[in-house]
Design an enzyme around this catalytic site. Structure first.
Site, PDB file in Angstrom:
ATOM      1  N   GLY A  23       0.821  -1.220   0.000  1.00  0.00           N
ATOM      2  CA  GLY A  23       0.000   0.000   0.000  1.00  0.00           C
ATOM      3  C   GLY A  23       0.850   1.262   0.000  1.00  0.00           C
ATOM      4  O   GLY A  23       0.338   2.350  -0.225  1.00  0.00           O
ATOM      5  N   ASN A  24       2.148   1.090   0.261  1.00  0.00           N
ATOM      6  CA  ASN A  24       3.110   2.202   0.219  1.00  0.00           C
ATOM      7  C   ASN A  24       3.867   2.045  -1.102  1.00  0.00           C
ATOM      8  O   ASN A  24       4.700   1.143  -1.252  1.00  0.00           O
ATOM      9  CB  ASN A  24       4.008   2.077   1.460  1.00  0.00           C
ATOM     10  CG  ASN A  24       5.246   2.970   1.425  1.00  0.00           C
ATOM     11  OD1 ASN A  24       5.655   3.452   0.385  1.00  0.00           O
ATOM     12  ND2 ASN A  24       5.855   3.147   2.582  1.00  0.00           N
ATOM     13  N   ALA A  26       6.115   3.684  -2.837  1.00  0.00           N
ATOM     14  CA  ALA A  26       7.572   3.842  -2.929  1.00  0.00           C
ATOM     15  C   ALA A  26       8.278   2.595  -2.409  1.00  0.00           C
ATOM     16  O   ALA A  26       9.232   2.098  -3.022  1.00  0.00           O
ATOM     17  CB  ALA A  26       8.017   5.076  -2.152  1.00  0.00           C
ATOM     18  N   ARG A 137       6.653  -3.279  11.400  1.00  0.00           N
ATOM     19  CA  ARG A 137       6.468  -2.104  12.236  1.00  0.00           C
ATOM     20  C   ARG A 137       5.800  -2.459  13.578  1.00  0.00           C
ATOM     21  O   ARG A 137       5.942  -1.722  14.553  1.00  0.00           O
ATOM     22  CB  ARG A 137       5.651  -1.043  11.481  1.00  0.00           C
ATOM     23  CG  ARG A 137       6.326  -0.647  10.154  1.00  0.00           C
ATOM     24  CD  ARG A 137       6.203   0.807   9.846  1.00  0.00           C
ATOM     25  NE  ARG A 137       6.860   1.620  10.852  1.00  0.00           N
ATOM     26  CZ  ARG A 137       6.893   2.949  10.850  1.00  0.00           C
ATOM     27  NH1 ARG A 137       6.285   3.613   9.872  1.00  0.00           N
ATOM     28  NH2 ARG A 137       7.503   3.628  11.802  1.00  0.00           N
ATOM     29  N   GLU A 170      -1.509   4.119  13.868  1.00  0.00           N
ATOM     30  CA  GLU A 170      -0.270   4.542  13.223  1.00  0.00           C
ATOM     31  C   GLU A 170       0.247   5.862  13.777  1.00  0.00           C
ATOM     32  O   GLU A 170       1.099   6.507  13.189  1.00  0.00           O
ATOM     33  CB  GLU A 170      -0.483   4.630  11.710  1.00  0.00           C
ATOM     34  CG  GLU A 170      -0.964   3.322  11.090  1.00  0.00           C
ATOM     35  CD  GLU A 170       0.159   2.345  10.764  1.00  0.00           C
ATOM     36  OE1 GLU A 170       1.237   2.788  10.370  1.00  0.00           O
ATOM     37  OE2 GLU A 170      -0.056   1.120  10.930  1.00  0.00           O
ATOM     38  N   HIS A 238      -0.944   6.843   4.819  1.00  0.00           N
ATOM     39  CA  HIS A 238      -1.162   7.640   6.029  1.00  0.00           C
ATOM     40  C   HIS A 238      -1.729   8.986   5.596  1.00  0.00           C
ATOM     41  O   HIS A 238      -1.406   9.485   4.522  1.00  0.00           O
ATOM     42  CB  HIS A 238       0.158   7.916   6.773  1.00  0.00           C
ATOM     43  CG  HIS A 238       0.765   6.725   7.424  1.00  0.00           C
ATOM     44  ND1 HIS A 238       2.110   6.450   7.380  1.00  0.00           N
ATOM     45  CD2 HIS A 238       0.210   5.730   8.154  1.00  0.00           C
ATOM     46  CE1 HIS A 238       2.362   5.339   8.054  1.00  0.00           C
ATOM     47  NE2 HIS A 238       1.227   4.880   8.535  1.00  0.00           N
ATOM     48  N   ASP A 240      -0.810  11.811   6.505  1.00  0.00           N
ATOM     49  CA  ASP A 240       0.226  12.846   6.326  1.00  0.00           C
ATOM     50  C   ASP A 240       0.876  12.792   4.946  1.00  0.00           C
ATOM     51  O   ASP A 240       1.778  13.561   4.643  1.00  0.00           O
ATOM     52  CB  ASP A 240       1.258  12.832   7.458  1.00  0.00           C
ATOM     53  CG  ASP A 240       2.166  11.610   7.466  1.00  0.00           C
ATOM     54  OD1 ASP A 240       2.061  10.766   6.560  1.00  0.00           O
ATOM     55  OD2 ASP A 240       2.998  11.508   8.398  1.00  0.00           O
ATOM     56  N   CYS A 355       7.322  12.397   7.760  1.00  0.00           N
ATOM     57  CA  CYS A 355       7.361  11.048   8.351  1.00  0.00           C
ATOM     58  C   CYS A 355       8.514  10.922   9.328  1.00  0.00           C
ATOM     59  O   CYS A 355       8.455  10.175  10.300  1.00  0.00           O
ATOM     60  CB  CYS A 355       7.575   9.987   7.279  1.00  0.00           C
ATOM     61  SG  CYS A 355       6.327   9.915   6.022  1.00  0.00           S
TER      62      CYS A 355
END
Ligand code: SUG
Length: 420
Positions: A23-24, A26, A137, A170, A238, A240, A355
């Site tokens: 889902g991230n 990068a 994480r 998170e 997220h 942000d 982040c």
């Protein structure tokens, strides 16, 4: 004096690209690339130095012990640390990569912070995030709790352990605060995702509600706001990644929230002075916003009272974003300056300037001095990183016992250097 302090994560010696965060975008797209941990940590320190050069107060948090042999032992691997690592790498290389991740560098996910002005007991509350949606994480919170309890041992702080992990949390990456001034009461905004999309929703509404209750927030000044599914599906894992707030300004993409009109109405009601700088998709597409990390910037109040954005270089290099920012600064809005920093090593894992930092509004005199940075300490940290951090980690290097030994020794040297 009460002010905002940014605690950046010092990037650890095992920083690598193992594509652990579904889902991230990068993280996924750099799968198997060679990382440069030394350069990564130096880039992070240069960003901290830059913030200090603007007159901001800077702190840092330490990298956690990785490879995390203690966790692997809980999973049934036996022997001394090196034996546990060798056995895990042989049996399950992906599990071993999870035990090696330097992901605690993204301290926006370390905890959610409610400043003293917002809480019932007048203490600053920090709730460590459980990070339960990503295995690599989810193993951070115990060590993070220990570290935050050291840094914020003063009775003016209350540091809470993570909320139960069934509720994904998170931390500050999904939390915003709007206030007339940092030391004054504010509106706390918790942003959560809903399940059922293409990617996992990492922040859960119940976790946010639990954090708000534990912090003793006034329900009338607390908002729970849904992320738009479009944003999550486009890679905004997220909030942000698509929004950032500072004092009376919210800077957000048009498609960040499921119901932006409601959020704007609530803010206008609670904080008539609030300004929402909304970036339309016609100026910056969601895809460009996410690729450039326009919103993963630090929106900061400088000592002269004006606001500036500290952005990743990727925002400079994305033409529509750069054009938008040029016009923003030329206009008459609340954001008066933009600065670009190079944090490419972190960016390649989906971690921009925002982040990399946890914001705490407090008096620096109440914080354990070992976690605060000045130029002389930055010099010492740079020298230590240059001496001890590996230069590069390629996809097959994680299995190398020399790397584990180097990483453990590097952290030991860091703790000794800082007096822990
Ligand atoms: O949790 N990346 C982090 C990036 C965190 C960004 N933080 C905020 N948006 N505040 C994450 O997805 C990638 C690690 C890897 O793939 O090896 C990673 O964990």
């Amino acid at each position: 004096m009460i002010r905002e302090i940014n605690f950046d994560g010092l990037i650890g010696p095992t920083h690598n690209y193992a594509a652990l965060s579904f889902g991230n975008l990068a993280s996924a797209s750099n799968a198997g690339a060679t990382s440069r941990p030394r350069e990564a940590a130096l880039q992070g320190l240069a960003k901290m130095r830059f913030a200090m050069s603007l007159g901001l107060t800077q702190g840092f948090l330490l990298p956690l012990e990785r490879p995390n042999a203690a966790w692997l032992r809980q999973l049934g691997f036996a022997g001394d640390d090196a034996a546990v690592c060798a056995a895990t790498y042989a049996a399950d290389p992906r599990l071993f990569a999870q035990a090696c991740s330097a992901s605690s560098m993204w301290t926006a996910n370390a905890a959610t912070v409610s400043p003293a002005a917002d809480t019932a007991d007048g203490r600053t509350h920090l709730s460590v995030a459980n990070l339960s949606r990503m295995t690599h994480r989810s193993i951070e919170h115990t060590e993070t709790l220990a570290q935050l309890r050291l840094a914020f041992a003063d009775p003016g702080f209350s540091v809470h352990p993570a909320v139960p992990a069934t509720f994904g949390d998170e931390g500050a990456a999904n939390h915003m605060r709007l206030t007339a001034r940092h030391g004054e009461p504010g509106v706390e905004v918790f942003v959560y995702g809903e399940e059922g999309g293409k990617f996992p929703a990492r922040q859960n509404r119940r976790a946010s509600e639990a954090v708000a209750r534990r912090h003793g927030l006034d329900p009338a000044w607390t908002l729970f706001v849904a992320q738009s599914q479009t944003a999550i599906d486009a890679g905004a894992f997220h909030n942000d990644v698509v929004a950032v707030a500072n004092e009376h300004v919210l800077f957000a993409h048009e498609h960040a929230f499921a119901d932006p009109a409601q959020l704007k109405a609530d803010l206008a009601r609670l904080m008539p002075g609030a300004i929402v700088v909304e970036v339309p998709a016609s100026a910056v597409s969601l895809a460009d916003a996410i690729a450039s990390y326009l919103f993963n910037s630090q929106l900061v109040t400088l000592p002269d009272g004006t606001m500036a954005l500290i952005l990743p270089m990727e925002s400079h290099d994305c033409a529509p974003v750069k054009a938008y920012l040029d016009a923003l600064v030329a206009g008459n809005g609340p954001i008066r300056a933009v600065h670009y920093v190079q944090v490419r090593e972190s960016m390649r894992n989906g971690g921009g300037p925002a982040c990399l930092r946890l914001r705490v509004v407090a008096d620096p005199a109440t914080i354990d001095d070992r976690f605060l940075l000045d130029a002389a300490k930055a010099d010492r940290l740079e020298a230590l990183v240059t001496r001890h951090w590996p230069e590069a980690i390629g996809p097959n290097d994680l299995g190398n016992p020399d790397l584990w030994a180097q990483a453990w020794a590097a952290r030991k040297a860091l703790l000794a250097e800082l007096g822990f």
